[in-house]
Design a protein around this motif. Structure first.
Motif, short mmCIF file in Angstrom:
data_model
loop_
_atom_site.label_atom_id
_atom_site.label_comp_id
_atom_site.label_asym_id
_atom_site.label_seq_id
_atom_site.Cartn_x
_atom_site.Cartn_y
_atom_site.Cartn_z
N TYR A 64 12.72 2.70 -0.89
CA TYR A 64 12.03 2.19 0.29
C TYR A 64 10.65 2.84 0.44
N PHE A 65 10.59 4.17 0.39
CA PHE A 65 9.31 4.85 0.58
C PHE A 65 8.31 4.57 -0.54
N SER A 66 8.81 4.38 -1.75
CA SER A 66 7.88 4.09 -2.85
C SER A 66 7.25 2.71 -2.70
N ASN A 67 7.87 1.83 -1.91
CA ASN A 67 7.34 0.49 -1.69
C ASN A 67 6.58 0.33 -0.38
N ILE A 68 7.03 0.96 0.69
CA ILE A 68 6.47 0.68 2.02
C ILE A 68 5.03 1.14 2.14
N ILE A 69 4.68 2.26 1.54
CA ILE A 69 3.31 2.77 1.66
C ILE A 69 2.31 1.84 0.97
N PRO A 70 2.51 1.49 -0.31
CA PRO A 70 1.55 0.55 -0.91
C PRO A 70 1.61 -0.84 -0.26
N LEU A 71 2.79 -1.25 0.24
CA LEU A 71 2.86 -2.55 0.92
C LEU A 71 1.93 -2.55 2.14
N CYS A 72 1.98 -1.51 2.93
CA CYS A 72 1.14 -1.44 4.13
C CYS A 72 -0.34 -1.35 3.77
N ILE A 73 -0.68 -0.54 2.79
CA ILE A 73 -2.09 -0.41 2.38
C ILE A 73 -2.60 -1.74 1.84
N PHE A 74 -1.86 -2.35 0.93
CA PHE A 74 -2.30 -3.62 0.34
C PHE A 74 -2.31 -4.75 1.37
N SER A 75 -1.37 -4.72 2.32
CA SER A 75 -1.37 -5.75 3.37
C SER A 75 -2.67 -5.65 4.18
#
Length: 186
Positions: A64-75
């Motif tokens: 979860y943490f490996s995905n949520i941070i780049p998801l938020c930045i890229f969003s």
């Protein structure tokens, strides 16, 4: 249909995305990962639900943490193209990646939002250059500089990592950039 969002509204939207993914992760965690049965299972008809639900599920807290941070930045970076573009590109990437994983990936339960992250990565890398706009070109350069190492995630590396989602997401993002890099395209 969609109105332009200012920076404050963009941050609120990204925070909303964070809250939704966190809530789903907590429910999944406290139910012993019961929701993961709704992942994308290639060539298994009940697994078709995973095309839409799989990106919202994760195999563990680290996943979860490996995905949520780049998801938020890229969003947030993708929102610089406008909310309408963000919605279109997101729907395109989720759908195309999910279908391609269902058709061609190895038999396993494919979960996680990394396919979308890789799709955003591909879009952000290419779309800025295709747009010809200085601000968006700078975003492409920064994404390439800070996240360029993601490209190696499209190759088979570890048995429990859906490199297929990464690969198909990245390709979907590049295709989306080709179609929708300029405002006149949407």
């Amino acid at each position: 249909m969609f109105k332009a969002l200012d920076s404050k509204q963009q941050i609120k939207l990204v925070f909303g995305i964070f809250v939704v993914f966190t809530a789903i992760e907590l429910v999944n965690l406290f139910t012993g990962r019961m929701l993961n049965q709704f992942g994308n299972i290639p060539r298994y008809v009940p697994g078709l639900t995973g095309i839409l639900f799989g990106p919202f599920l994760h195999g563990g807290i680290q996943h979860y943490f490996s995905n949520i941070i780049p998801l938020c930045i890229f969003s947030y970076l993708l929102l610089q193209y406008g909310i309408k573009r963000y919605v279109y590109v997101t729907i395109w990437i989720i759908t195309l990646t999910g279908i391609l994983v269902w058709l061609f990936a190895r038999p396993a339960t494919h979960i996680g939002v990394s396919g979308v992250v890789y799709g955003y990565f591909g879009y952000l890398l290419l779309a800025g250059f295709l747009s010809g706009k200085f601000k968006l070109i700078v975003i492409s350069l920064l994404v390439g500089f800070f996240y360029g190492g993601l490209i190696f995630g499209v190759l088979p590396s570890r048995p429990f990592v859906s490199w297929e989602s990464h690969l198909f997401g990245f390709i979907g993002g590049l295709v989306a950039a080709k179609f929708w890099a300029t405002p006149s395209k949407i």
